[in-house]
Write a protein that holds these residues in place. Structure first.
Motif, PDB file in Angstrom:
ATOM      1  N   PHE A 252       0.914  -1.075  -0.077  1.00  0.00           N
ATOM      2  CA  PHE A 252       0.068   0.199   0.019  1.00  0.00           C
ATOM      3  C   PHE A 252       0.874   1.258   0.062  1.00  0.00           C
ATOM      4  CE2 PHE A 252      -2.555   3.316   1.905  1.00  0.00           C
ATOM      5  CZ  PHE A 252      -3.682   3.426   1.337  1.00  0.00           C
ATOM      6  N   ASN A 253       1.883   1.302   0.935  1.00  0.00           N
ATOM      7  CA  ASN A 253       2.661   2.580   1.064  1.00  0.00           C
ATOM      8  C   ASN A 253       3.623   2.643  -0.242  1.00  0.00           C
ATOM      9  OD1 ASN A 253       1.507   3.236   3.351  1.00  0.00           O
ATOM     10  ND2 ASN A 253       3.146   2.137   4.642  1.00  0.00           N
ATOM     11  N   ALA A 254       4.000   1.322  -0.902  1.00  0.00           N
ATOM     12  CA  ALA A 254       4.684   1.622  -2.332  1.00  0.00           C
ATOM     13  C   ALA A 254       4.003   2.406  -3.252  1.00  0.00           C
ATOM     14  CB  ALA A 254       5.476  -0.007  -2.440  1.00  0.00           C
ATOM     15  N   ALA A 255       2.625   2.034  -3.289  1.00  0.00           N
ATOM     16  CA  ALA A 255       1.697   2.627  -4.120  1.00  0.00           C
ATOM     17  C   ALA A 255       1.516   3.990  -3.996  1.00  0.00           C
ATOM     18  CB  ALA A 255       0.411   1.661  -4.030  1.00  0.00           C
ATOM     19  N   LEU A 256       1.621   4.352  -2.582  1.00  0.00           N
ATOM     20  CA  LEU A 256       1.433   5.690  -2.195  1.00  0.00           C
ATOM     21  C   LEU A 256       2.579   6.569  -2.788  1.00  0.00           C
ATOM     22  CD1 LEU A 256      -0.307   7.816  -0.794  1.00  0.00           C
ATOM     23  CD2 LEU A 256       0.334   6.924   1.387  1.00  0.00           C
ATOM     24  N   ALA A 257       3.732   5.927  -2.265  1.00  0.00           N
ATOM     25  CA  ALA A 257       5.091   6.584  -2.849  1.00  0.00           C
ATOM     26  C   ALA A 257       5.166   6.660  -4.414  1.00  0.00           C
ATOM     27  CB  ALA A 257       6.121   5.554  -2.343  1.00  0.00           C
ATOM     28  N   GLY A 258       4.404   5.624  -5.107  1.00  0.00           N
ATOM     29  CA  GLY A 258       4.469   5.440  -6.617  1.00  0.00           C
ATOM     30  C   GLY A 258       3.724   6.764  -7.059  1.00  0.00           C
ATOM     31  N   HIS A 259       2.660   6.916  -6.295  1.00  0.00           N
ATOM     32  CA  HIS A 259       1.694   8.139  -6.858  1.00  0.00           C
ATOM     33  C   HIS A 259       2.561   9.245  -7.023  1.00  0.00           C
ATOM     34  CE1 HIS A 259      -1.545  11.051  -6.863  1.00  0.00           C
ATOM     35  NE2 HIS A 259      -0.982  11.870  -6.063  1.00  0.00           N
ATOM     36  N   PHE A 260       3.740   9.453  -6.244  1.00  0.00           N
ATOM     37  CA  PHE A 260       4.610  10.820  -6.388  1.00  0.00           C
ATOM     38  C   PHE A 260       5.770  10.439  -7.277  1.00  0.00           C
ATOM     39  CE2 PHE A 260       2.120  11.168  -2.645  1.00  0.00           C
ATOM     40  CZ  PHE A 260       1.714  12.459  -2.382  1.00  0.00           C
ATOM     41  N   GLY A 261       5.912   9.286  -7.760  1.00  0.00           N
ATOM     42  CA  GLY A 261       6.882   8.893  -8.688  1.00  0.00           C
ATOM     43  C   GLY A 261       8.202   8.500  -7.898  1.00  0.00           C
ATOM     44  N   VAL A 262       7.887   7.937  -6.637  1.00  0.00           N
ATOM     45  CA  VAL A 262       9.183   7.483  -5.823  1.00  0.00           C
ATOM     46  C   VAL A 262       9.011   6.087  -5.581  1.00  0.00           C
ATOM     47  CG1 VAL A 262      10.103   7.787  -3.672  1.00  0.00           C
ATOM     48  CG2 VAL A 262       8.835   9.773  -4.650  1.00  0.00           C
ATOM     49  N   PRO A 263      10.298   5.513  -5.932  1.00  0.00           N
ATOM     50  CA  PRO A 263      10.401   3.934  -6.062  1.00  0.00           C
ATOM     51  C   PRO A 263      10.862   3.504  -4.492  1.00  0.00           C
ATOM     52  CG  PRO A 263      12.438   4.879  -6.967  1.00  0.00           C
ATOM     53  CD  PRO A 263      11.548   5.802  -6.511  1.00  0.00           C
ATOM     54  N   VAL A 264      10.501   2.164  -4.169  1.00  0.00           N
ATOM     55  CA  VAL A 264      10.808   1.689  -2.735  1.00  0.00           C
ATOM     56  C   VAL A 264      12.002   1.180  -2.899  1.00  0.00           C
ATOM     57  CG1 VAL A 264      10.389  -0.024  -1.102  1.00  0.00           C
ATOM     58  CG2 VAL A 264       8.522   1.284  -1.945  1.00  0.00           C
ATOM     59  N   ALA A 265      13.239   1.366  -2.044  1.00  0.00           N
ATOM     60  CA  ALA A 265      14.572   0.674  -2.237  1.00  0.00           C
ATOM     61  C   ALA A 265      14.790  -0.382  -1.152  1.00  0.00           C
ATOM     62  CB  ALA A 265      15.699   1.780  -2.108  1.00  0.00           C
ATOM     63  N   PHE A 266      13.961  -0.220  -0.126  1.00  0.00           N
ATOM     64  CA  PHE A 266      14.366  -1.172   0.826  1.00  0.00           C
ATOM     65  C   PHE A 266      13.369  -1.618   1.721  1.00  0.00           C
ATOM     66  CE2 PHE A 266      15.812  -2.160   4.941  1.00  0.00           C
ATOM     67  CZ  PHE A 266      16.885  -3.053   5.003  1.00  0.00           C
ATOM     68  N   VAL A 267      13.379  -2.854   2.177  1.00  0.00           N
ATOM     69  CA  VAL A 267      12.457  -3.163   3.200  1.00  0.00           C
ATOM     70  C   VAL A 267      13.080  -4.322   4.422  1.00  0.00           C
ATOM     71  CG1 VAL A 267      11.353  -5.275   1.968  1.00  0.00           C
ATOM     72  CG2 VAL A 267      10.070  -4.152   3.723  1.00  0.00           C
ATOM     73  N   SER A 268      12.604  -3.907   5.395  1.00  0.00           N
ATOM     74  CA  SER A 268      13.141  -4.936   6.571  1.00  0.00           C
ATOM     75  C   SER A 268      11.951  -5.293   7.356  1.00  0.00           C
ATOM     76  CB  SER A 268      14.255  -4.142   7.575  1.00  0.00           C
ATOM     77  OG  SER A 268      13.737  -3.393   8.541  1.00  0.00           O
ATOM     78  N   GLY A 269      12.128  -6.588   8.031  1.00  0.00           N
ATOM     79  CA  GLY A 269      10.928  -7.143   8.872  1.00  0.00           C
ATOM     80  C   GLY A 269      11.159  -8.637   8.816  1.00  0.00           C
ATOM     81  N   ASP A 270      10.004  -9.211   9.271  1.00  0.00           N
ATOM     82  CA  ASP A 270      10.143 -10.809   9.412  1.00  0.00           C
ATOM     83  C   ASP A 270      10.135 -11.145   7.782  1.00  0.00           C
ATOM     84  OD1 ASP A 270       7.567 -11.181   8.306  1.00  0.00           O
ATOM     85  OD2 ASP A 270       6.815 -11.368  10.375  1.00  0.00           O
ATOM     86  N   ALA A 271      10.169 -12.655   7.794  1.00  0.00           N
ATOM     87  CA  ALA A 271      10.583 -13.254   6.381  1.00  0.00           C
ATOM     88  C   ALA A 271       9.528 -12.924   5.599  1.00  0.00           C
ATOM     89  CB  ALA A 271      10.796 -14.672   6.555  1.00  0.00           C
ATOM     90  N   GLN A 272       8.064 -13.052   6.288  1.00  0.00           N
ATOM     91  CA  GLN A 272       7.046 -12.836   5.388  1.00  0.00           C
ATOM     92  C   GLN A 272       6.718 -11.405   4.855  1.00  0.00           C
ATOM     93  OE1 GLN A 272       5.049 -15.527   4.912  1.00  0.00           O
ATOM     94  NE2 GLN A 272       4.757 -16.603   6.292  1.00  0.00           N
ATOM     95  N   ALA A 273       7.131 -10.449   5.886  1.00  0.00           N
ATOM     96  CA  ALA A 273       6.863  -9.165   5.199  1.00  0.00           C
ATOM     97  C   ALA A 273       7.724  -8.784   4.233  1.00  0.00           C
ATOM     98  CB  ALA A 273       7.241  -8.187   6.361  1.00  0.00           C
ATOM     99  N   VAL A 274       9.091  -9.423   4.177  1.00  0.00           N
ATOM    100  CA  VAL A 274       9.994  -8.855   3.163  1.00  0.00           C
ATOM    101  C   VAL A 274       9.333  -9.685   1.917  1.00  0.00           C
ATOM    102  CG1 VAL A 274      12.358  -9.346   2.249  1.00  0.00           C
ATOM    103  CG2 VAL A 274      11.973  -8.310   4.659  1.00  0.00           C
ATOM    104  N   ALA A 275       9.104 -11.001   1.947  1.00  0.00           N
ATOM    105  CA  ALA A 275       8.800 -11.746   0.712  1.00  0.00           C
ATOM    106  C   ALA A 275       7.588 -11.109   0.184  1.00  0.00           C
ATOM    107  CB  ALA A 275       8.281 -13.070   1.271  1.00  0.00           C
ATOM    108  N   GLN A 276       6.518 -10.683   0.993  1.00  0.00           N
ATOM    109  CA  GLN A 276       5.228 -10.287   0.448  1.00  0.00           C
ATOM    110  C   GLN A 276       5.675  -8.987  -0.400  1.00  0.00           C
ATOM    111  OE1 GLN A 276       2.324  -9.454   3.566  1.00  0.00           O
ATOM    112  NE2 GLN A 276       0.810 -10.083   2.197  1.00  0.00           N
TER     113      GLN A 276
END
Ligand SMILES: [Zn+2]
Length: 293
Positions: free
Chosen positions: A160-184
Motif C-alpha cells: 500500500f505504501n509503495a503505491a502511495l510513494a509511486g503516486h509521487f513517482g518515488v520507488p521503494v529501495a528497501f524493506v526490513s521485517g520478518d521473512a513474510q513481510a519481506v517476501a510479500q
C-alpha cells in the motif's frame, strides 16, 4: 604558479558539487518488524518491554541512515509510523534528519513524501492480515480491518505504501521485517532490497536475530540498496482505484457504506472507486476510526 593550478582544479570541482544535490531518502518506520519484537509487550506504552523496543527501533533507523550515507550525503526524513507515532527516540538520531511524529495525518505512514524524494525505505514492516505465520500480521488496523484490496489485489501495508510513494513517482529501495513481510513486498517489487531479521513461528513468536545483528544487516542492506537506485522504478497502481475494505465487525461495514462512494459488497466488505492513493489513504483512516459499538 602552484596557486594558479590549484584554482584551475578547484573551479570544476566546485561546479560539480553544486550540480549534484544530495539524495533525498524517505524512511517509514513501523515496530512489529523490528528485531526482537514479537508481542504487545514490546508494542505500546503499557508493555513491559516497550521502552527497550523503542531503543531497538531507533537503532535500526540509525543503522539505515548510516547505510544510506555510506554511499554519499543524503537528506533524510524519518516517518514514525507505529501506534501513537511517537516511538522513535528522536534525540538519538543524527541532528540533521527531520522526523514526522503523531497521528492523524493525511498520508499516514508516508506523511511528508513528495516528488522530490529519490527513494523510500521501509524499516520494521510486517505482513498483511491474510498472511499465516507472520509476526503481528495485519493491515492498517489489527483491531478493525480484515484487509484491503487495491484493484482486486490484497495488499500489505508495505505494498500500500509503495503505491502511495509511486503516486509521487518515488520507488521503494528497501524493506526490513520478518521473512513474510519481506517476501510479500519483494513479490510485487522484486528490485527492492530486503533484510529479514526474524523467522516467524506464528502471530506472537519468532526466531529473531539480536538488535545488534539486525542493525548490521540493515546497514549493509541499505548500502546495497543505494548502489542500485538508478535501476529502481516507482510502483504504480492504475487510477482510478477500485478499493475494497474488509471489516472484522459487520457494524463497521454497515457504517462505512454510509460514506458516499462506498457500497456494501457483503456483510464484512465495502467497495468503491476513488481518484488516487492520497484519497484512499485519507478515507481509510476515517474508516478505521469508528467508535467502538
Ligand atoms: Zn503496521
Amino acid at each position: 604558479m602552484k596557486r594558479l593550478i590549484g584554482l584551475l582544479l578547484l573551479g570544476p570541482l566546485v561546479l560539480g558539487v553544486q550540480a549534484q544535490r544530495p539524495r533525498k531518502i524517505f524512511i517509514s518506520v513501523d515496530l512489529e518488524g523490528i528485531s526482537g519484537v514479537v508481542q504487545p509487550a514490546q508494542l505500546g506504552p503499557d508493555g513491559f518491554e516497550y521502552q527497550r523496543a523503542r531503543e531497538w527501533m531507533t537503532g535500526e533507523v540509525n543503522a539505515a541512515i548510516a547505510g544510506i550515507r555510506a554511499g554519499g550525503p543524503a537528506e533524510i526524513l524519518v516517518c514514525d509510523s507505529h501506534g501513537n507515532a511517537q516511538s522513535i527516540l528522536i534525540d538519538k538520531l543524527p541532528d540533521d534528519v527531520k522526523i514526522v511524529r503523531g497521528f492523524p495525518r493525511p498520508l499516514e505512514m508516508m506523511q511528508g513524501i513528495d516528488d522530490t524524494f529519490t527513494a523510500a525505505v521501509f524499516i520494521g514492516y510486517h505482513a498483511s492480515e491474510w498472511t499465516a505465520d507472520a509476526v503481528r500480521g495485519h493491515t492498517i488496523s489489527s483491531a478493525r480491518l480484515l484487509g484491503i484490496k487495491l484493484n482486486g489485489a490484497e495488499v500489505s501495508e508495505g505494498i500500500f505504501n509503495a503505491a502511495l510513494a509511486g503516486h509521487f513517482g518515488v520507488p521503494v529501495a528497501f524493506v526490513s521485517g520478518d521473512a513474510q513481510a519481506v517476501a510479500q513486498l519483494q513479490k510485487v517489487i522484486p528490485t527492492a532490497e530486503g533484510v529479514v531479521v526474524k523467522e516467524p513461528y506464528g502471530y506472537h513468536s519468532a526466531q529473531t536475530v539480536t538488535p545488534a545483528r539486525g542493525q548490521a544487516l540493515i546497514r549493509d542492506g541499505l548500502t546495497r540498496a543505494m548502489g542500485k537506485l538508478a535501476s529502481l522504478r516507482p510502483y504504480r497502481v492504475t487510477a482510478p482505484i477500485n478499493l475494497e475494505v474488509g471489516f472484522k465487525l459487520t457494524i463497521d461495514a454497515e457504517r462505512a457504506a454510509y460514506v458516499p462512494g462506498l457500497s456494501r459488497a457483503d456483510a464484512h466488505n465495502v467497495k468503491g472507486t476513488f481518484r488516487d492513493m492520497p484519497e484512499v489513504t485519507k478515507l481509510l483512516q476515517v474508516l478505521t476510526d469508528f467508535s467502538t459499538p
